[in-house]
Write an enzyme that holds these catalytic residues in place. Sequence first.
Site, mmCIF file in Angstrom:
data_model
loop_
_atom_site.group_PDB
_atom_site.id
_atom_site.type_symbol
_atom_site.label_atom_id
_atom_site.label_comp_id
_atom_site.label_asym_id
_atom_site.label_seq_id
_atom_site.Cartn_x
_atom_site.Cartn_y
_atom_site.Cartn_z
ATOM 1 N N GLU A 14 -21.941 -14.334 -37.810
ATOM 2 C CA GLU A 14 -21.774 -12.913 -37.744
ATOM 3 C C GLU A 14 -21.603 -11.900 -39.415
ATOM 4 O O GLU A 14 -22.260 -10.978 -39.347
ATOM 5 C CB GLU A 14 -21.135 -13.123 -37.006
ATOM 6 N N GLU A 15 -21.027 -12.766 -40.153
ATOM 7 C CA GLU A 15 -21.202 -11.683 -41.418
ATOM 8 C C GLU A 15 -21.969 -10.900 -42.121
ATOM 9 O O GLU A 15 -21.808 -9.860 -43.165
ATOM 10 C CB GLU A 15 -19.619 -12.654 -42.419
ATOM 11 N N THR A 64 -22.509 2.361 -76.476
ATOM 12 C CA THR A 64 -22.681 4.376 -75.635
ATOM 13 C C THR A 64 -24.212 4.487 -74.994
ATOM 14 O O THR A 64 -25.190 3.411 -76.166
ATOM 15 C CB THR A 64 -22.993 5.106 -77.315
ATOM 16 N N ASP A 123 -18.420 -18.532 -39.317
ATOM 17 C CA ASP A 123 -18.877 -18.060 -41.249
ATOM 18 C C ASP A 123 -17.699 -17.274 -40.998
ATOM 19 O O ASP A 123 -17.462 -15.885 -40.415
ATOM 20 C CB ASP A 123 -19.985 -17.190 -41.358
ATOM 21 N N HIS A 175 -30.087 4.526 -76.547
ATOM 22 C CA HIS A 175 -29.068 5.145 -76.860
ATOM 23 C C HIS A 175 -28.460 6.597 -76.220
ATOM 24 O O HIS A 175 -29.231 7.416 -76.329
ATOM 25 C CB HIS A 175 -29.584 5.125 -78.027
ATOM 26 N N ARG A 219 -20.331 4.093 -40.099
ATOM 27 C CA ARG A 219 -19.499 3.651 -38.815
ATOM 28 C C ARG A 219 -20.333 4.705 -37.761
ATOM 29 O O ARG A 219 -20.202 5.759 -37.828
ATOM 30 C CB ARG A 219 -18.616 3.320 -39.607
ATOM 31 N N HIS A 274 -17.648 -17.178 -34.063
ATOM 32 C CA HIS A 274 -18.212 -17.012 -35.136
ATOM 33 C C HIS A 274 -17.468 -18.101 -36.506
ATOM 34 O O HIS A 274 -16.095 -17.778 -36.592
ATOM 35 C CB HIS A 274 -18.927 -16.162 -36.414
ATOM 36 N N ASP A 297 -11.980 -11.855 -31.948
ATOM 37 C CA ASP A 297 -12.531 -11.172 -33.589
ATOM 38 C C ASP A 297 -11.798 -10.063 -33.363
ATOM 39 O O ASP A 297 -12.142 -9.690 -34.470
ATOM 40 C CB ASP A 297 -13.692 -11.983 -33.316
ATOM 41 N N SER A 315 -16.598 -3.809 -36.210
ATOM 42 C CA SER A 315 -17.991 -3.798 -35.649
ATOM 43 C C SER A 315 -18.709 -5.107 -35.228
ATOM 44 O O SER A 315 -18.147 -6.413 -35.946
ATOM 45 C CB SER A 315 -19.947 -3.368 -36.295
HETATM 46 N N1 BES Z 1 -13.987 -9.514 -36.758
HETATM 47 C C1 BES Z 1 -15.115 -8.406 -37.295
HETATM 48 C C2 BES Z 1 -15.142 -7.725 -36.495
HETATM 49 C C3 BES Z 1 -13.513 -6.928 -36.294
HETATM 50 C C4 BES Z 1 -12.485 -6.626 -37.445
HETATM 51 C C5 BES Z 1 -13.705 -5.498 -34.952
HETATM 52 C C6 BES Z 1 -11.429 -6.191 -37.142
HETATM 53 C C7 BES Z 1 -12.306 -5.366 -34.723
HETATM 54 C C8 BES Z 1 -11.592 -5.228 -35.403
HETATM 55 C C9 BES Z 1 -16.235 -8.752 -38.090
HETATM 56 O O1 BES Z 1 -16.442 -10.555 -38.550
HETATM 57 C C10 BES Z 1 -16.909 -8.056 -38.908
HETATM 58 O O2 BES Z 1 -16.399 -8.527 -39.887
HETATM 59 N N2 BES Z 1 -17.787 -7.492 -38.783
HETATM 60 C C11 BES Z 1 -18.375 -7.065 -39.465
HETATM 61 C C12 BES Z 1 -19.710 -6.100 -39.164
HETATM 62 C C13 BES Z 1 -21.032 -6.883 -39.384
HETATM 63 C C14 BES Z 1 -22.399 -6.149 -38.918
HETATM 64 C C15 BES Z 1 -21.246 -7.615 -40.818
HETATM 65 C C16 BES Z 1 -17.528 -5.001 -40.093
HETATM 66 O O3 BES Z 1 -16.956 -4.811 -39.045
HETATM 67 O O4 BES Z 1 -17.870 -5.028 -41.308
HETATM 68 MN MN MN Z 2 -14.957 -11.695 -37.655
HETATM 69 MN MN MN Z 3 -15.772 -9.739 -40.180
#
Ligand code: BES
Ligand code: MN
Ligand code: MN
Length: 458
Positions: free
Chosen positions: A153-154, A315, A88, A213, A328, A86, A180, A399
């Site tokens: 991806e992000e 306040t 991005d 308030h 997760r 990816h 990745d 992920s």
């Molecule tokens: N590259 C990461 C995933 C990752 C990082 C896997 C380190 C294993 C070790 C990927 O770009 C990422 O950040 N994925 C997101 C998921 C997505 C649905 C936003 C994540 O894991 O938060």
């Molecule tokens: Mn990544």
């Molecule tokens: Mn990432």
Amino acid sequence: MSDPQNYIDTSIGKFQNELFDLLRIQSISTDTSKTPDILKAAEYLADQFREIGMDAVQIFETSGHPIVYAEKCLHDDRPTVLIYGHYDVQPPDPLHKWNSPPFEPVVRDGRVYARGASDDKGQSFIHIKSVESYLQTGHELPVDVKFLLEGEEEIGSPNLVPFIKDHQQMLSCDMVLISDTAMYGEDQPSITYGLRGLTYMEIEVNGPNRDLHSGVFGGTVENPANALAGIITQLVDKNGRIQIEGFYDDVKPLTDSERKAYKKLPFDEELYKKDIGVKQLHGEKGYSTPERASGRPTLDVNGLWSGYQGEGAKTVLPATAGAKISMRLVPDQDPKKIARLFTEHIQKISPDTVDVEVTEHHGGYSVIVDLDFYGIKAAARAFETVYQKETLFSREGGSIPIVADFKKVLGADSILMGFGLTKDALHSPNESFSLKDFHRGIKTSAEFFRILPGYSMD
Ligand code: BES
Ligand code: MN
Ligand code: MN
């Protein structure tokens, strides 16, 4: 005619400069004001593919950010490797925590600092340069390759699943190669064989029709911030067990052999604590830190807001409060089912004095890769040749939701050949990537392509 490995060694300076150009592009997928930069990154990659001599280079428009495709398919009798990555990146904030601007790559101590350096521009660029080392030296590429680089991806890859369903013929392959993820330590070649899944939710708590308030109304109405805090504290107990009814129903327990493998990992708890600056670790009772980090499900607040956040004190009894919460997941939890259980649970424990709305963001399935797959064996061997050390196999906590879809839709296993490190600070300020691993990564990728045909015939 220069040999590909030789070409890599002599071209590494050029490769770095090309990567730095890519890192200068602010391709932040969540930020709608950055759409022109997203397009620029896609164009840059397409130009790279044309320059190195790839075929069928194409930028596919989607209803979101474009997908870049390129291929070099010359054989009928060789494995086809689909390389996914990816372009991005995550937003760079908090900006003031960066030691140098996030989109102006600089090298310090052999590492390039920039947003996306490791995740995932630097890592996916490795394979482009590896393929270049064959095409530009007049050597035949030993395997067929296809590149699929996305810009979402992000943000949960919302357009990629429909895309791979619509282009199954074009994307047909024997395996997917992805860089990745991270290695288990410095100079430690590692293949990730498991990733966690994800369910991402948002809660909004609404009380009175306006901020009040806190002296005049305090004590007579439910405070949405207090109510939300109450809800959140009920989600995980003091033993780290998630309290959502049915949450663990489909969780595949860690087997004895998996727990043994976890014990064997070269994990240094003191170093781990020191790196992130905590006095003590915390997690689910009965599990070790490495198990908690990738083998068990979790629930975490990712964002929390309500009331007055400015300087000094005001306040006020806020009218609303909100939280972003992610979970997760591990095999065989279903992200949609977890979203439903979460919603039902929140509704059940919410007080009647406020309105609580629950919405679902993106999600994805967890994956476990079969270690007997010949592609994994070739990848481990290629790693060992370059790093001169035995490859380690481990699960990771992050992920990459599309990996499960590659298997479901294309029937292809993924090889998670990561060259990152935990200290790369993914998604954090001062993200960086080791230039030595960038170099060794390209060599490993080229070696993998060289030896893969031999493994496929065994
Ligand atoms: N590259 C990461 C995933 C990752 C990082 C896997 C380190 C294993 C070790 C990927 O770009 C990422 O950040 N994925 C997101 C998921 C997505 C649905 C936003 C994540 O894991 O938060
Ligand atoms: Mn990544
Ligand atoms: Mn990432």
